[in-house]
Write a protein that holds these residues in place. Structure first.
Motif, PDB file in Angstrom:
ATOM      1  N   VAL A  65     -35.156 -50.186   9.768  1.00  0.00           N
ATOM      2  CA  VAL A  65     -33.411 -49.494   8.747  1.00  0.00           C
ATOM      3  C   VAL A  65     -33.650 -48.887   8.175  1.00  0.00           C
ATOM      4  CG1 VAL A  65     -31.426 -50.092   8.837  1.00  0.00           C
ATOM      5  CG2 VAL A  65     -32.018 -51.752  10.639  1.00  0.00           C
ATOM      6  N   ALA A  66     -33.201 -47.787   7.625  1.00  0.00           N
ATOM      7  CA  ALA A  66     -33.398 -46.754   6.047  1.00  0.00           C
ATOM      8  C   ALA A  66     -35.096 -47.359   5.403  1.00  0.00           C
ATOM      9  CB  ALA A  66     -32.754 -48.168   5.287  1.00  0.00           C
ATOM     10  N   ASP A  67     -36.037 -47.329   6.378  1.00  0.00           N
ATOM     11  CA  ASP A  67     -37.470 -46.775   6.668  1.00  0.00           C
ATOM     12  C   ASP A  67     -38.037 -47.926   6.075  1.00  0.00           C
ATOM     13  OD1 ASP A  67     -37.350 -43.940   7.044  1.00  0.00           O
ATOM     14  OD2 ASP A  67     -36.704 -43.708   4.806  1.00  0.00           O
ATOM     15  N   LYS A  68     -37.308 -48.799   6.045  1.00  0.00           N
ATOM     16  CA  LYS A  68     -38.067 -50.958   5.910  1.00  0.00           C
ATOM     17  C   LYS A  68     -37.856 -51.440   8.071  1.00  0.00           C
ATOM     18  CE  LYS A  68     -36.698 -50.987   1.249  1.00  0.00           C
ATOM     19  NZ  LYS A  68     -35.842 -51.355   0.422  1.00  0.00           N
ATOM     20  N   GLU A  69     -38.894 -52.064   7.510  1.00  0.00           N
ATOM     21  CA  GLU A  69     -39.002 -53.009   8.903  1.00  0.00           C
ATOM     22  C   GLU A  69     -38.137 -54.232   9.001  1.00  0.00           C
ATOM     23  OE1 GLU A  69     -42.510 -55.364  12.242  1.00  0.00           O
ATOM     24  OE2 GLU A  69     -42.969 -53.892   9.969  1.00  0.00           O
ATOM     25  N   VAL A  70     -36.961 -54.489   9.808  1.00  0.00           N
ATOM     26  CA  VAL A  70     -36.671 -55.437   9.384  1.00  0.00           C
ATOM     27  C   VAL A  70     -37.410 -56.574  10.160  1.00  0.00           C
ATOM     28  CG1 VAL A  70     -34.140 -56.023  10.982  1.00  0.00           C
ATOM     29  CG2 VAL A  70     -34.905 -53.848  10.424  1.00  0.00           C
ATOM     30  N   ASN A  71     -37.155 -57.831   8.551  1.00  0.00           N
ATOM     31  CA  ASN A  71     -37.998 -59.025   9.579  1.00  0.00           C
ATOM     32  C   ASN A  71     -36.796 -60.866   8.985  1.00  0.00           C
ATOM     33  OD1 ASN A  71     -38.605 -58.440   6.559  1.00  0.00           O
ATOM     34  ND2 ASN A  71     -40.706 -57.910   7.602  1.00  0.00           N
ATOM     35  N   ARG A  72     -36.197 -59.732   8.210  1.00  0.00           N
ATOM     36  CA  ARG A  72     -34.918 -60.317   7.872  1.00  0.00           C
ATOM     37  C   ARG A  72     -33.183 -60.582   7.498  1.00  0.00           C
ATOM     38  NH1 ARG A  72     -37.388 -61.114   2.005  1.00  0.00           N
ATOM     39  NH2 ARG A  72     -39.131 -60.834   3.104  1.00  0.00           N
ATOM     40  N   PRO A  73     -32.755 -61.380   7.919  1.00  0.00           N
ATOM     41  CA  PRO A  73     -30.805 -61.070   7.289  1.00  0.00           C
ATOM     42  C   PRO A  73     -30.264 -59.313   6.570  1.00  0.00           C
ATOM     43  CG  PRO A  73     -31.147 -62.799   8.453  1.00  0.00           C
ATOM     44  CD  PRO A  73     -32.198 -62.714   7.794  1.00  0.00           C
ATOM     45  N   LEU A  74     -30.661 -58.085   7.510  1.00  0.00           N
ATOM     46  CA  LEU A  74     -29.874 -57.534   6.162  1.00  0.00           C
ATOM     47  C   LEU A  74     -28.655 -58.148   4.873  1.00  0.00           C
ATOM     48  CD1 LEU A  74     -30.828 -54.265   8.389  1.00  0.00           C
ATOM     49  CD2 LEU A  74     -32.317 -55.507   6.807  1.00  0.00           C
ATOM     50  N   GLY A  75     -28.627 -57.020   4.183  1.00  0.00           N
ATOM     51  CA  GLY A  75     -27.361 -57.466   3.087  1.00  0.00           C
ATOM     52  C   GLY A  75     -26.631 -56.055   2.900  1.00  0.00           C
ATOM     53  N   ASN A  76     -27.729 -55.171   3.007  1.00  0.00           N
ATOM     54  CA  ASN A  76     -27.476 -53.821   3.642  1.00  0.00           C
ATOM     55  C   ASN A  76     -25.780 -53.598   4.467  1.00  0.00           C
ATOM     56  OD1 ASN A  76     -28.442 -52.728   5.179  1.00  0.00           O
ATOM     57  ND2 ASN A  76     -28.946 -50.850   4.260  1.00  0.00           N
ATOM     58  N   VAL A  77     -25.305 -54.634   5.373  1.00  0.00           N
ATOM     59  CA  VAL A  77     -25.027 -54.183   6.624  1.00  0.00           C
ATOM     60  C   VAL A  77     -23.804 -55.372   6.469  1.00  0.00           C
ATOM     61  CG1 VAL A  77     -24.984 -55.303   8.723  1.00  0.00           C
ATOM     62  CG2 VAL A  77     -26.779 -54.306   8.324  1.00  0.00           C
ATOM     63  N   GLY A  78     -22.054 -54.800   7.168  1.00  0.00           N
ATOM     64  CA  GLY A  78     -20.850 -55.180   7.464  1.00  0.00           C
ATOM     65  C   GLY A  78     -21.003 -55.274   8.611  1.00  0.00           C
ATOM     66  N   MET A  79     -19.972 -56.456   9.551  1.00  0.00           N
ATOM     67  CA  MET A  79     -20.059 -57.105  10.820  1.00  0.00           C
ATOM     68  C   MET A  79     -18.476 -56.969  10.819  1.00  0.00           C
ATOM     69  SD  MET A  79     -23.567 -58.903  11.661  1.00  0.00           S
ATOM     70  CE  MET A  79     -23.451 -58.857  12.942  1.00  0.00           C
ATOM     71  N   ALA A  80     -17.908 -56.830  11.705  1.00  0.00           N
ATOM     72  CA  ALA A  80     -16.695 -57.744  12.436  1.00  0.00           C
ATOM     73  C   ALA A  80     -16.770 -58.033  14.232  1.00  0.00           C
ATOM     74  CB  ALA A  80     -15.630 -56.689  11.947  1.00  0.00           C
ATOM     75  N   PHE A  81     -16.168 -58.354  14.039  1.00  0.00           N
ATOM     76  CA  PHE A  81     -15.940 -59.026  15.579  1.00  0.00           C
ATOM     77  C   PHE A  81     -14.611 -58.772  15.860  1.00  0.00           C
ATOM     78  CE2 PHE A  81     -19.221 -61.232  13.069  1.00  0.00           C
ATOM     79  CZ  PHE A  81     -20.368 -61.050  13.791  1.00  0.00           C
ATOM     80  N   GLN A  82     -14.256 -60.016  17.848  1.00  0.00           N
ATOM     81  CA  GLN A  82     -13.160 -59.315  18.096  1.00  0.00           C
ATOM     82  C   GLN A  82     -12.353 -60.199  17.239  1.00  0.00           C
ATOM     83  OE1 GLN A  82     -13.295 -59.226  22.417  1.00  0.00           O
ATOM     84  NE2 GLN A  82     -11.677 -60.604  22.919  1.00  0.00           N
ATOM     85  N   ASN A  83     -12.799 -61.475  16.626  1.00  0.00           N
ATOM     86  CA  ASN A  83     -12.110 -62.607  16.334  1.00  0.00           C
ATOM     87  C   ASN A  83     -12.558 -62.857  15.179  1.00  0.00           C
ATOM     88  OD1 ASN A  83     -11.154 -65.374  14.733  1.00  0.00           O
ATOM     89  ND2 ASN A  83     -12.140 -66.159  16.897  1.00  0.00           N
ATOM     90  N   SER A  84     -11.588 -62.331  14.590  1.00  0.00           N
ATOM     91  CA  SER A  84     -11.136 -62.094  12.215  1.00  0.00           C
ATOM     92  C   SER A  84     -11.577 -63.100  12.145  1.00  0.00           C
ATOM     93  CB  SER A  84     -10.001 -61.523  12.094  1.00  0.00           C
ATOM     94  OG  SER A  84      -9.062 -62.771  11.848  1.00  0.00           O
ATOM     95  N   VAL A  85     -12.292 -64.081  12.271  1.00  0.00           N
ATOM     96  CA  VAL A  85     -12.655 -65.314  11.625  1.00  0.00           C
ATOM     97  C   VAL A  85     -12.667 -65.391  10.089  1.00  0.00           C
ATOM     98  CG1 VAL A  85     -15.183 -66.590  11.337  1.00  0.00           C
ATOM     99  CG2 VAL A  85     -14.502 -64.843  13.482  1.00  0.00           C
ATOM    100  N   MET A  86     -11.001 -65.135  10.136  1.00  0.00           N
ATOM    101  CA  MET A  86     -10.611 -65.259   8.178  1.00  0.00           C
ATOM    102  C   MET A  86     -10.743 -66.864   7.914  1.00  0.00           C
ATOM    103  SD  MET A  86      -8.048 -62.228   8.226  1.00  0.00           S
ATOM    104  CE  MET A  86      -8.084 -62.196   6.072  1.00  0.00           C
ATOM    105  N   LEU A  87     -11.062 -67.435   6.739  1.00  0.00           N
ATOM    106  CA  LEU A  87     -11.064 -68.988   6.659  1.00  0.00           C
ATOM    107  C   LEU A  87      -9.502 -69.052   6.201  1.00  0.00           C
ATOM    108  CD1 LEU A  87     -14.287 -69.298   3.954  1.00  0.00           C
ATOM    109  CD2 LEU A  87     -13.947 -69.364   6.576  1.00  0.00           C
ATOM    110  N   PRO A  88      -8.404 -70.199   6.935  1.00  0.00           N
ATOM    111  CA  PRO A  88      -7.506 -70.279   6.484  1.00  0.00           C
ATOM    112  C   PRO A  88      -6.736 -70.583   5.226  1.00  0.00           C
ATOM    113  CG  PRO A  88      -8.200 -71.596   8.198  1.00  0.00           C
ATOM    114  CD  PRO A  88      -9.765 -70.982   8.165  1.00  0.00           C
ATOM    115  N   TRP A  89      -7.887 -71.201   4.732  1.00  0.00           N
ATOM    116  CA  TRP A  89      -7.741 -72.601   3.303  1.00  0.00           C
ATOM    117  C   TRP A  89      -7.565 -71.158   1.973  1.00  0.00           C
ATOM    118  CZ3 TRP A  89     -11.383 -73.268   6.371  1.00  0.00           C
ATOM    119  CH2 TRP A  89     -12.686 -73.657   5.775  1.00  0.00           C
TER     120      TRP A  89
END
Length: 260
Positions: A65-89
């Protein structure tokens, strides 16, 4: 041609001795492209996302990704899922700020830049129709509002790549269509690279530049369909014959994949 995302001939099993989830398959994306991934349940669509984000390592093949081999979690990624998973507090605002508090490089300067981050978060909420909800808690928001806020949280750190795993699947049809337009407009403005995993074929054809169809497990990309309609697209396009034909073509291909 150099691809912004190049997942090349990967194979993945989740446990030693298990049959592969993905087998000798590839996925390439250009910078700023919107790609949708569809296919039978369990075919490995979400596994592609884990590979691309660095949350999972392939047994074989390469992920770049972006000319770099991915071997650890990327910092330039945003993710959203079916469950919004917002912290209720935490308030909606503080839920949005969470990626900036915990992810590098933002966490080192978060306190110093907090006011600027707060202003950005409030502007982002306003851009998706959530003006005035910053101090409300997740339980005070509707499902559609929480999902809008989840999109904002995924984008607050200005990622190059946005990954969406069935983000609208739990919503009613009207709210889902509203959020298609929200996502369409955000992408049109910011042109981040998007990988959308969905079971909704209309959603995939409406939002994406290309739709990739996967086989039954072990998953492989068996069909690529370029969506020919100009952008920005209006919801009424769903009723045009060419659009309906594309959806039927995708459905027929998935039906064939299920039976294989």
């Amino acid at each position: 041609m150099t691809h912004f995302v190049d997942i090349n001939r990967v194979s993945v099993s989740y446990a030693l001795g298990d049959p592969p989830v993905l087998e000798n398959t590839s996925l390439q994306m250009s910078k700023g492209e919107f790609v949708a991934l569809v296919g039978p349940s369990g075919c490995g669509k979400s596994t592609f996302m884990k590979l691309m984000s660095g949350l999972l390592k392939a047994d074989q093949g390469s992920v770049v990704v972006a000319d770099k081999e991915v071997n650890r979690p990327l910092g330039n990624v945003g993710m959203a899922f079916q469950n919004s998973v917002m912290l209720p507090w935490r308030t909606t605002l503080n839920n949005l700020l969470l990626p900036l508090e915990i992810a590098r490089p933002h966490r080192e300067t978060f306190r110093k830049k907090r006011e600027a981050h707060v202003n950005k978060a409030i502007d982002l909420l306003s851009s998706v129709g959530l003006k005035g909800v910053a101090e409300k808690y997740p339980w005070e928001l509707s499902g559609g509002m929480r999902q809008r806020a989840s999109l904002c949280r995924a984008l607050i750190h200005e990622p190059e790549v946005l990954m969406l795993d069935e983000p609208f699947g739990a919503l009613d049809a009207f709210t889902r269509e509203e959020l298609w337009c929200v996502l369409r407009d955000l992408w049109q403005e910011r042109k981040f690279t998007v990988l959308l995993v969905t079971h909704d074929l209309i959603e995939s054809a409406f939002l994406a530049d290309r739709v990739l169809v996967m086989s039954n497990r072990p998953g492989r990309v068996i069909m690529e369909l370029k969506i020919p309609f100009e952008r920005p697209r209006d919801l009424d396009i769903r009723f045009e014959k060419e659009f309906v034909d594309i959806v039927h073509q995708l459905r027929d291909q998935i039906r064939t994949a299920r039976e294989a």
